[in-house]
Design a protein around this motif. Structure first.
Motif, PDB file in Angstrom:
ATOM      1  N   ARG A 203       0.829  -1.211   0.000  1.00 41.33           N
ATOM      2  CA  ARG A 203       0.000   0.000   0.000  1.00 41.33           C
ATOM      3  C   ARG A 203       0.862   1.258   0.000  1.00 41.33           C
ATOM      4  O   ARG A 203       0.504   2.262  -0.617  1.00 41.33           O
ATOM      5  N   ILE A 204       1.977   1.216   0.698  1.00 48.16           N
ATOM      6  CA  ILE A 204       2.890   2.362   0.687  1.00 48.16           C
ATOM      7  C   ILE A 204       3.400   2.602  -0.729  1.00 48.16           C
ATOM      8  O   ILE A 204       3.410   3.727  -1.221  1.00 48.16           O
ATOM      9  N   VAL A 205       3.802   1.521  -1.388  1.00 45.64           N
ATOM     10  CA  VAL A 205       4.289   1.635  -2.765  1.00 45.64           C
ATOM     11  C   VAL A 205       3.168   2.128  -3.685  1.00 45.64           C
ATOM     12  O   VAL A 205       3.390   2.994  -4.542  1.00 45.64           O
ATOM     13  N   GLN A 206       1.953   1.598  -3.505  1.00 43.12           N
ATOM     14  CA  GLN A 206       0.816   2.057  -4.314  1.00 43.12           C
ATOM     15  C   GLN A 206       0.596   3.558  -4.159  1.00 43.12           C
ATOM     16  O   GLN A 206       0.383   4.268  -5.144  1.00 43.12           O
ATOM     17  N   ARG A 207       0.622   4.038  -2.923  1.00 43.75           N
ATOM     18  CA  ARG A 207       0.383   5.474  -2.668  1.00 43.75           C
ATOM     19  C   ARG A 207       1.480   6.323  -3.305  1.00 43.75           C
ATOM     20  O   ARG A 207       1.211   7.395  -3.827  1.00 43.75           O
ATOM     21  N   GLY A 208       2.707   5.828  -3.251  1.00 41.79           N
ATOM     22  CA  GLY A 208       3.807   6.573  -3.847  1.00 41.79           C
ATOM     23  C   GLY A 208       3.783   6.562  -5.363  1.00 41.79           C
ATOM     24  O   GLY A 208       4.167   7.536  -6.017  1.00 41.79           O
ATOM     25  N   LEU A 209       3.328   5.471  -5.929  1.00 43.66           N
ATOM     26  CA  LEU A 209       3.289   5.329  -7.385  1.00 43.66           C
ATOM     27  C   LEU A 209       2.139   6.109  -8.014  1.00 43.66           C
ATOM     28  O   LEU A 209       2.241   6.577  -9.151  1.00 43.66           O
ATOM     29  N   LYS A 210       1.061   6.272  -7.266  1.00 41.34           N
ATOM     30  CA  LYS A 210      -0.163   6.858  -7.826  1.00 41.34           C
ATOM     31  C   LYS A 210       0.049   8.217  -8.505  1.00 41.34           C
ATOM     32  O   LYS A 210      -0.368   8.395  -9.657  1.00 41.34           O
TER      33      LYS A 210
END
Length: 165
Positions: free
Chosen positions: A141-148
């Motif tokens: 989820r951290i990676v998802q938030r950063g990638l968004k």
């Protein structure tokens, strides 16, 4: 991916979360490659005498990168703060409980005591595995938030520049 999909039950599975990260990363990289190609062609065509529109596009490149990186960093820091620290603390605590249970099992003096300590160790191992899964989900989820924000900017630029071409 729409917000309703990212909150669906399948996104509690770490594998599905990481698969989503992989797909979004792939899409972002394809879009970024397209944007880089189109902007490089524009820079080459502009040569030493870029138009006002060219200069505006070139300036936009830097501003967009800075804005997306800032938004990405803030999103990851927020997600890290809200979930990761608590989960790491819980994982460490459960590891210590498991280590104590293992030590108790090793030092058991009779069969009844060994069975009791083995059950305790099994429970501790199950809790540790569940926390490890939650930790993996939280990391995804951290990676998802950063990638968004980076994904959003790359894909919108690819659409915008393709329409101009």
């Amino acid at each position: 991916m729409s917000p309703s999909l990212s909150s669906s039950p399948r996104f509690f599975n770490p594998l599905m979360l990481w698969a989503d990260v992989g797909l979004k990363t792939h899409e972002m990289l394809l879009s970024s490659g397209s944007v880089i190609r189109m902007r490089t062609e524009r820079i080459a065509q502009a040569g030493l005498t870029p138009s006002a529109a060219d200069l505006a596009e070139f300036q936009l490149m830097g501003q967009e990168k800075l804005a997306a990186a800032t938004e990405s960093g803030a999103a990851m820091a927020n997600q890290l703060h809200t979930t990761q620290f608590a989960l790491v603390q819980r994982a460490l605590q459960q590891w210590l409980i498991g280590a104590a249970a293992l030590l108790a099992l090793i030092t058991s003096t009779d069969t009844e005591q060994a069975v009791t300590h083995a059950r305790t160790l099994g429970s501790a191992a199950a809790r540790s595995a569940a926390t490890a899964s939650q930790l993996s989900s939280a990391s995804a989820r951290i990676v998802q938030r950063g990638l968004k924000p980076i994904h959003a900017k790359a894909t919108s630029n690819a659409r915008r520049l393709s329409a101009q071409a």
